[in-house]
Design a protein around this motif. Sequence first.
Motif, short mmCIF file in Angstrom:
data_model
loop_
_atom_site.label_atom_id
_atom_site.label_comp_id
_atom_site.label_asym_id
_atom_site.label_seq_id
_atom_site.Cartn_x
_atom_site.Cartn_y
_atom_site.Cartn_z
N HIS A 5 16.17 -39.37 104.66
CA HIS A 5 15.41 -40.58 104.97
C HIS A 5 14.53 -40.98 103.78
O HIS A 5 14.44 -42.17 103.44
N LYS A 46 14.76 -44.49 101.63
CA LYS A 46 13.62 -45.37 101.32
C LYS A 46 13.50 -45.58 99.82
O LYS A 46 13.21 -46.69 99.36
N HIS A 76 5.34 -49.43 105.34
CA HIS A 76 5.51 -49.92 106.71
C HIS A 76 6.72 -50.83 106.80
O HIS A 76 7.53 -50.73 107.75
N GLU A 103 10.01 -48.81 106.34
CA GLU A 103 10.33 -48.10 107.59
C GLU A 103 10.92 -49.06 108.62
O GLU A 103 11.87 -48.72 109.34
N GLN A 104 10.34 -50.26 108.70
CA GLN A 104 10.83 -51.27 109.64
C GLN A 104 12.28 -51.63 109.35
O GLN A 104 13.13 -51.68 110.24
N LEU A 141 14.56 -49.84 107.67
CA LEU A 141 15.48 -48.72 107.86
C LEU A 141 15.58 -48.32 109.33
O LEU A 141 16.58 -47.71 109.74
N ARG A 142 14.58 -48.64 110.12
CA ARG A 142 14.67 -48.36 111.56
C ARG A 142 15.73 -49.26 112.20
O ARG A 142 16.50 -48.84 113.06
N ASP A 143 15.78 -50.50 111.74
CA ASP A 143 16.76 -51.45 112.28
C ASP A 143 18.16 -51.20 111.72
O ASP A 143 19.16 -51.39 112.42
N PRO A 178 19.72 -48.15 109.45
CA PRO A 178 19.45 -46.89 108.74
C PRO A 178 20.16 -46.73 107.40
O PRO A 178 19.69 -46.01 106.53
#
Length: 467
Positions: free
Chosen positions: A385, A389, A430, A433-434, A436-438, A440
Motif C-alpha cells: 500500500h 501511494k 488524505h 488514501e481517498q 486508492l480506497r476507491d 486500489p
Amino acid sequence: MAQQPITLIGGGLVGALLAQQLAGRGFTVDVYEKRPDPRLAGFIGGRSINLALAERGLQALRTAGLAEDVLQRAVMMRGRMVHDRDGHSGLQRYGVDDSEVIWSVSRGALNMLLLDAAEAAGARFHFGQSLVGADFGRQRIRLADEAGVQHERDAGLLIGADGAGSTVRAAMNAHAPLGERIESLGHGYKELEIPPAGELPAAVLSHSGGRDQFALEPHALHIWPRGGYMCIALPNTEGSFTVTLFLPAQSAAPSFASLPDAAAAAAFFREQFPGLLPLIPRFNEDFDSHPVGTLSTLYLERWHLDGRALLLGDAAHAIVPFHGQGMNCGFEDTVVLANLLAEAPGDSADVFAEFQRVRQPNADAIAAMALENYVEMRDSVADPHYLAKRELGTKLAERIPGHYMARYRMVTFTHVPYAYALERGRAQDHLLEQLLRDTPRVADIDIEAAARLFQSTLEPLPRLRHG
C-alpha cells in the motif's frame, strides 16, 4: 543599547557554525567546549559517526561560504536501497533525479572544518572547559577545566548549543522552569562497520552490489527493514559504511535486552540479516564494545530567559534521527538567529522571543515527522500500500508539480517551513488514501481526474526554493 559579547557553550556542529556566522557579522564570540580540541586530540564521537546533509543544511553552509568545501568531503546518496529478507534489493529514489540527493558526511571531519572557519572569522575557542553553573542575575558563568579547577567569567549573552544533554538548559531550568518534557522512543541503537571492499574476501562481495572500494552500492542509504526494527548503512568517503542497528530497548525479543552479547546478536543477524552479517568482519568486537545509544524527543515550552540566555539546536529541540534532519534543522536555526541578532544587536530579549516564535512550530513539526519516518523506514518501505501511494504520488508530481510534491521532498530538498510540509503532507496523504480506497490499483486510476481533485481541493504549492 550596546551590543553585548556572546558566550557560546558547545563547539560541536551547530555551535561552531553559529560562532562563524556571528563572528563574521562583527560580534565578539567566545566558545567553551568541554571536549578537547578534536583537531589536536582526534575526534571523540559518542554519537553517530556520519550524518545526512540535505538542502536546509546546505543552504546554511552556503550562507557561511562553506558548502563546496563540505561537499568535497561527502558521498552522494540518491535514495533508499531497500534489502528484503530474501537478499533482493531495490532503490527508492529520494527525488526526481540527481539534482535531489542527500549527502553522507563525517561528523568529525565536518566539525573540524567548521571550527577552522569559525576561528578564521574571529571566534575564540576554549576547549576542555565545562559549564558547571550560571548566575543569570549577574550574567556570569562558572566553568571547570579538565583538572576540575573552576573559574568565573562574564557571560554577556549566553547561548547554549551544547546538545541534547545541555548544561545550559539545566542551569536555565534550575533558574526558571522551561517546561521540559522528554519522550523516550523506547528503542535504542548500536553502530557497527562494514570496512572498505579491499578488506573483505571476494566471495563475500560477489552478490553485494558494491562498486570500486565500496562493499555495497555507494550512492544510497541502505535499509534492511524488518517491521518493528531495522538496520541502516551510510557510506563514508574512504569506502566503509557505518551500520546502525535500531531495536526496541527492553521489550520481548528481539530487543537489546534479549541480545546480551555478540554471540546472541550474531545468531540474530544470521536469521534476520543474513546478507549483511558477512560484510561486518569485526561484528563481535563492534557489538560488545560499542554502547547502546538512546533515542528521545525533547520538548520545551520556553527556549530562552528574557534576553540573557537562549537554547538552539538539540539543546532546545532534540529529535530522533529518522528523517536525517537533526543537523539540518540546527543549521537552519543558526541562520535565523544570526540574521535576527544582526538586525537588532542591542535588543536580545525581542530577538530571542522572535527566534522561538519562528522556529518552535517548525521544530515541533520535524520532531513529529521524524517519529513517523521511523515507522515508514522499518515497516512501510516494503509495504504494497505504501508503494502504491508512492507510485501514485510520483505520477501526480509529474502531472501537477504546482499542486503535488511528496512530503519527503518538501522537507529534504526545499526551504518551505517544516510546519507547512507537515500540514501539506497530511492533506495530500488524505487525498491519496481517498483515491486508492476507491481504486486500489494505481494502473486503474484516472490520473487526469486525480489531478483535478488535487487542484480543486488544495491551494497551489508555494514557490519551492531549491539551492
